[in-house]
Design an enzyme around this catalytic site. Sequence first.
Site, PDB file in Angstrom:
ATOM      1  N   PRO A   1       0.798  -1.209   0.000  1.00 44.56           N
ATOM      2  CA  PRO A   1       0.000   0.000   0.000  1.00 44.56           C
ATOM      3  C   PRO A   1       0.844   1.280   0.000  1.00 44.56           C
ATOM      4  O   PRO A   1       1.992   1.271   0.418  1.00 44.56           O
ATOM      5  CB  PRO A   1      -0.770  -0.109   1.312  1.00 44.56           C
ATOM      6  CG  PRO A   1       0.183  -0.797   2.221  1.00 44.56           C
ATOM      7  CD  PRO A   1       0.926  -1.767   1.343  1.00 44.56           C
TER       8      PRO A   1
ATOM      9  N   PRO B   1       2.411  -6.451   1.395  1.00 46.03           N
ATOM     10  CA  PRO B   1       3.833  -6.737   1.215  1.00 46.03           C
ATOM     11  C   PRO B   1       4.710  -5.591   1.742  1.00 46.03           C
ATOM     12  O   PRO B   1       4.542  -4.439   1.346  1.00 46.03           O
ATOM     13  CB  PRO B   1       3.986  -6.885  -0.300  1.00 46.03           C
ATOM     14  CG  PRO B   1       2.614  -7.154  -0.813  1.00 46.03           C
ATOM     15  CD  PRO B   1       1.677  -6.483   0.133  1.00 46.03           C
TER      16      PRO B   1
ATOM     17  N   ARG C   1       4.723   2.397   1.170  1.00 45.34           N
ATOM     18  CA  ARG C   1       5.228   3.760   0.978  1.00 45.34           C
ATOM     19  C   ARG C   1       4.359   4.679   1.829  1.00 45.34           C
ATOM     20  O   ARG C   1       3.149   4.735   1.644  1.00 45.34           O
ATOM     21  CB  ARG C   1       5.103   4.217  -0.476  1.00 45.34           C
ATOM     22  CG  ARG C   1       5.649   3.266  -1.504  1.00 45.34           C
ATOM     23  CD  ARG C   1       7.171   3.362  -1.602  1.00 45.34           C
ATOM     24  NE  ARG C   1       7.640   2.520  -2.672  1.00 45.34           N
ATOM     25  CZ  ARG C   1       7.897   1.217  -2.568  1.00 45.34           C
ATOM     26  NH1 ARG C   1       7.713   0.597  -1.409  1.00 45.34           N
ATOM     27  NH2 ARG C   1       8.333   0.514  -3.587  1.00 45.34           N
TER      28      ARG C   1
ATOM     29  N   ARG D   1      -8.495  -7.565  -1.288  1.00 46.17           N
ATOM     30  CA  ARG D   1      -8.582  -7.825   0.146  1.00 46.17           C
ATOM     31  C   ARG D   1     -10.044  -7.806   0.592  1.00 46.17           C
ATOM     32  O   ARG D   1     -10.862  -7.096   0.025  1.00 46.17           O
ATOM     33  CB  ARG D   1      -7.760  -6.807   0.916  1.00 46.17           C
ATOM     34  CG  ARG D   1      -6.262  -7.002   0.657  1.00 46.17           C
ATOM     35  CD  ARG D   1      -5.445  -5.826   1.131  1.00 46.17           C
ATOM     36  NE  ARG D   1      -4.044  -6.014   0.806  1.00 46.17           N
ATOM     37  CZ  ARG D   1      -3.488  -5.621  -0.335  1.00 46.17           C
ATOM     38  NH1 ARG D   1      -4.222  -5.040  -1.269  1.00 46.17           N
ATOM     39  NH2 ARG D   1      -2.208  -5.821  -0.558  1.00 46.17           N
TER      40      ARG D   1
END
Length: 126
Positions: free
Chosen positions: A2, A37, A42, A73
Amino acid sequence: MPHVIVEYTDNLTPHTDIQSLLKKISKVLVERGDTYPIGGIRVRAHKVIDYHIADGKEDDAFVHTTLKIGKGRSEETKQRTCEELFQVMKEHFSSIFEEKYLALSLELVEFQHKTYKHNNIHSRFK
């Protein structure tokens, strides 16, 4: 993914440590490394210098955070993540909220189309 983008008014700068907020936000996502992940996380901030809030008669402030994620998700996962991130924001700004007019908001953007990425940071976390 994300990506998290925090926009905040410059009148908050003397009252808070934005870098500390970014670390707290990142920690939430890193702790969910099975869902997001780590190599794709960021977290960044943009200080807003030009703005007008409400009627412009007070030294109002805002913090608007956008969480951008790829699709796939569950609704429950997205809701839990947003609630946890928003709680971090509310706690971080709690003392300021008591002293000045402040609007906090969090938005979730879920990409519906393919994203294009070239990232070798992921290899560090395999």
